[in-house]
Design a protein around this motif. Structure first.
Motif, PDB file in Angstrom:
ATOM      1  N   ARG A  49       0.821  -1.222   0.000  1.00  9.68           N
ATOM      2  CA  ARG A  49       0.000   0.000   0.000  1.00  9.68           C
ATOM      3  C   ARG A  49       0.851   1.266   0.000  1.00  9.68           C
ATOM      4  O   ARG A  49       0.475   2.258  -0.624  1.00  9.68           O
ATOM      5  N   PHE A  50       1.964   1.239   0.708  1.00 13.33           N
ATOM      6  CA  PHE A  50       2.856   2.394   0.798  1.00 13.33           C
ATOM      7  C   PHE A  50       4.127   2.118  -0.004  1.00 13.33           C
ATOM      8  O   PHE A  50       4.611   0.988  -0.054  1.00 13.33           O
ATOM      9  N   THR A  51       4.698   3.197  -0.565  1.00 15.32           N
ATOM     10  CA  THR A  51       5.956   3.077  -1.297  1.00 15.32           C
ATOM     11  C   THR A  51       6.859   4.243  -0.941  1.00 15.32           C
ATOM     12  O   THR A  51       6.468   5.403  -1.095  1.00 15.32           O
ATOM     13  N   ILE A  52       8.062   3.921  -0.492  1.00 18.83           N
ATOM     14  CA  ILE A  52       9.049   4.958  -0.219  1.00 18.83           C
ATOM     15  C   ILE A  52       9.926   5.147  -1.448  1.00 18.83           C
ATOM     16  O   ILE A  52      10.231   4.198  -2.169  1.00 18.83           O
ATOM     17  N   SER A  53      10.318   6.396  -1.683  1.00 25.39           N
ATOM     18  CA  SER A  53      11.239   6.701  -2.779  1.00 25.39           C
ATOM     19  C   SER A  53      12.010   7.950  -2.410  1.00 25.39           C
ATOM     20  O   SER A  53      11.675   8.635  -1.443  1.00 25.39           O
ATOM     21  N   ARG A  54      13.037   8.237  -3.190  1.00 26.20           N
ATOM     22  CA  ARG A  54      13.808   9.442  -2.931  1.00 26.20           C
ATOM     23  C   ARG A  54      14.265  10.070  -4.237  1.00 26.20           C
ATOM     24  O   ARG A  54      14.428   9.385  -5.247  1.00 26.20           O
ATOM     25  N   ASP A  55      14.500  11.368  -4.174  1.00 23.66           N
ATOM     26  CA  ASP A  55      15.049  12.124  -5.292  1.00 23.66           C
ATOM     27  C   ASP A  55      16.276  12.849  -4.757  1.00 23.66           C
ATOM     28  O   ASP A  55      16.146  13.888  -4.090  1.00 23.66           O
ATOM     29  N   ASN A  56      17.439  12.306  -5.031  1.00 23.61           N
ATOM     30  CA  ASN A  56      18.668  12.899  -4.483  1.00 23.61           C
ATOM     31  C   ASN A  56      18.957  14.278  -5.056  1.00 23.61           C
ATOM     32  O   ASN A  56      19.570  15.108  -4.389  1.00 23.61           O
ATOM     33  N   ALA A  57      18.507  14.549  -6.257  1.00 17.61           N
ATOM     34  CA  ALA A  57      18.715  15.870  -6.849  1.00 17.61           C
ATOM     35  C   ALA A  57      17.907  16.937  -6.105  1.00 17.61           C
ATOM     36  O   ALA A  57      18.294  18.106  -6.086  1.00 17.61           O
ATOM     37  N   LYS A  58      16.809  16.515  -5.492  1.00 18.59           N
ATOM     38  CA  LYS A  58      15.956  17.448  -4.757  1.00 18.59           C
ATOM     39  C   LYS A  58      16.121  17.313  -3.248  1.00 18.59           C
ATOM     40  O   LYS A  58      15.417  17.991  -2.488  1.00 18.59           O
ATOM     41  N   SER A  59      16.988  16.405  -2.817  1.00 22.65           N
ATOM     42  CA  SER A  59      17.195  16.160  -1.382  1.00 22.65           C
ATOM     43  C   SER A  59      15.873  15.895  -0.671  1.00 22.65           C
ATOM     44  O   SER A  59      15.605  16.428   0.421  1.00 22.65           O
ATOM     45  N   THR A  60      15.072  15.079  -1.272  1.00 23.63           N
ATOM     46  CA  THR A  60      13.726  14.828  -0.761  1.00 23.63           C
ATOM     47  C   THR A  60      13.421  13.330  -0.781  1.00 23.63           C
ATOM     48  O   THR A  60      13.762  12.633  -1.745  1.00 23.63           O
ATOM     49  N   VAL A  61      12.778  12.880   0.278  1.00 22.48           N
ATOM     50  CA  VAL A  61      12.280  11.508   0.338  1.00 22.48           C
ATOM     51  C   VAL A  61      10.762  11.565   0.398  1.00 22.48           C
ATOM     52  O   VAL A  61      10.190  12.491   0.987  1.00 22.48           O
ATOM     53  N   TYR A  62      10.129  10.586  -0.233  1.00 19.20           N
ATOM     54  CA  TYR A  62       8.679  10.572  -0.344  1.00 19.20           C
ATOM     55  C   TYR A  62       8.104   9.297   0.276  1.00 19.20           C
ATOM     56  O   TYR A  62       8.770   8.264   0.342  1.00 19.20           O
ATOM     57  N   LEU A  63       6.845   9.399   0.667  1.00 20.78           N
ATOM     58  CA  LEU A  63       6.097   8.210   1.062  1.00 20.78           C
ATOM     59  C   LEU A  63       4.736   8.296   0.383  1.00 20.78           C
ATOM     60  O   LEU A  63       3.898   9.127   0.763  1.00 20.78           O
ATOM     61  N   GLN A  64       4.554   7.477  -0.649  1.00 24.86           N
ATOM     62  CA  GLN A  64       3.268   7.401  -1.325  1.00 24.86           C
ATOM     63  C   GLN A  64       2.397   6.416  -0.559  1.00 24.86           C
ATOM     64  O   GLN A  64       2.768   5.250  -0.399  1.00 24.86           O
ATOM     65  N   MET A  65       1.248   6.880  -0.112  1.00 32.42           N
ATOM     66  CA  MET A  65       0.358   6.063   0.706  1.00 32.42           C
ATOM     67  C   MET A  65      -0.966   5.880  -0.029  1.00 32.42           C
ATOM     68  O   MET A  65      -1.681   6.858  -0.261  1.00 32.42           O
ATOM     69  N   ASN A  66      -1.263   4.654  -0.395  1.00 28.81           N
ATOM     70  CA  ASN A  66      -2.504   4.317  -1.083  1.00 28.81           C
ATOM     71  C   ASN A  66      -3.352   3.401  -0.211  1.00 28.81           C
ATOM     72  O   ASN A  66      -2.854   2.804   0.744  1.00 28.81           O
TER      73      ASN A  66
END
Length: 123
Positions: free
Chosen positions: A67-84
């Motif tokens: 249901r959840f997916t973690i990802s990151r964008d090193n160019a933006k120095s940001t980590v995400y958590l997509q929660m479905n």
């Protein structure tokens, strides 16, 4: 000074989706494991997900797997958590964490934390 700032929390109905973001500053983002934890009302803090430095390895708690997916964008120095497919039991304050390592069963040794963002899932 390392700072982690979460955003994206809010109120959503059961079955809905949210994407949390955590913007990091103060050190080289791509050199550190990143992760998410949560604390529900009246409960202990629990591990949610973690991602390796270059994003090639992720670990998700059984309670959110699929249901959840973690990802990151090193160019933006940001980590995400997509929660479905959110459930009322996902209601919690979600915290971003930095540092440490990903073990076989969890994420350990983190050294910086954000202040959290509240996710409320209504039934």
């Amino acid at each position: 000074q390392v700072q982690l700032v979460e955003s994206g929390g809010g109120l959503v109905q059961a079955g809905g989706s949210l994407r949390l973001s955590c913007a990091a500053s103060g050190r080289t983002f791509s050199s550190y494991v990143m992760g998410w934890f949560r604390r529900a009302p009246g409960k202990e803090r629990e591990f949610v997900a973690a991602v390796s430095m270059n994003g090639d390895r992720t670990l998700h708690a059984d309670s959110v797997k699929g249901r959840f997916t973690i990802s990151r964008d090193n160019a933006k120095s940001t980590v995400y958590l997509q929660m479905n497919s959110l459930k009322p039991e996902d209601t919690a304050v979600y915290y971003c964490a930095s540092g440490g390592f990903i073990g076989s069963f969890g994420y350990y040794g983190m050294d910086y934390w954000g202040k959290g963002t509240l996710v409320t899932v209504s039934s």
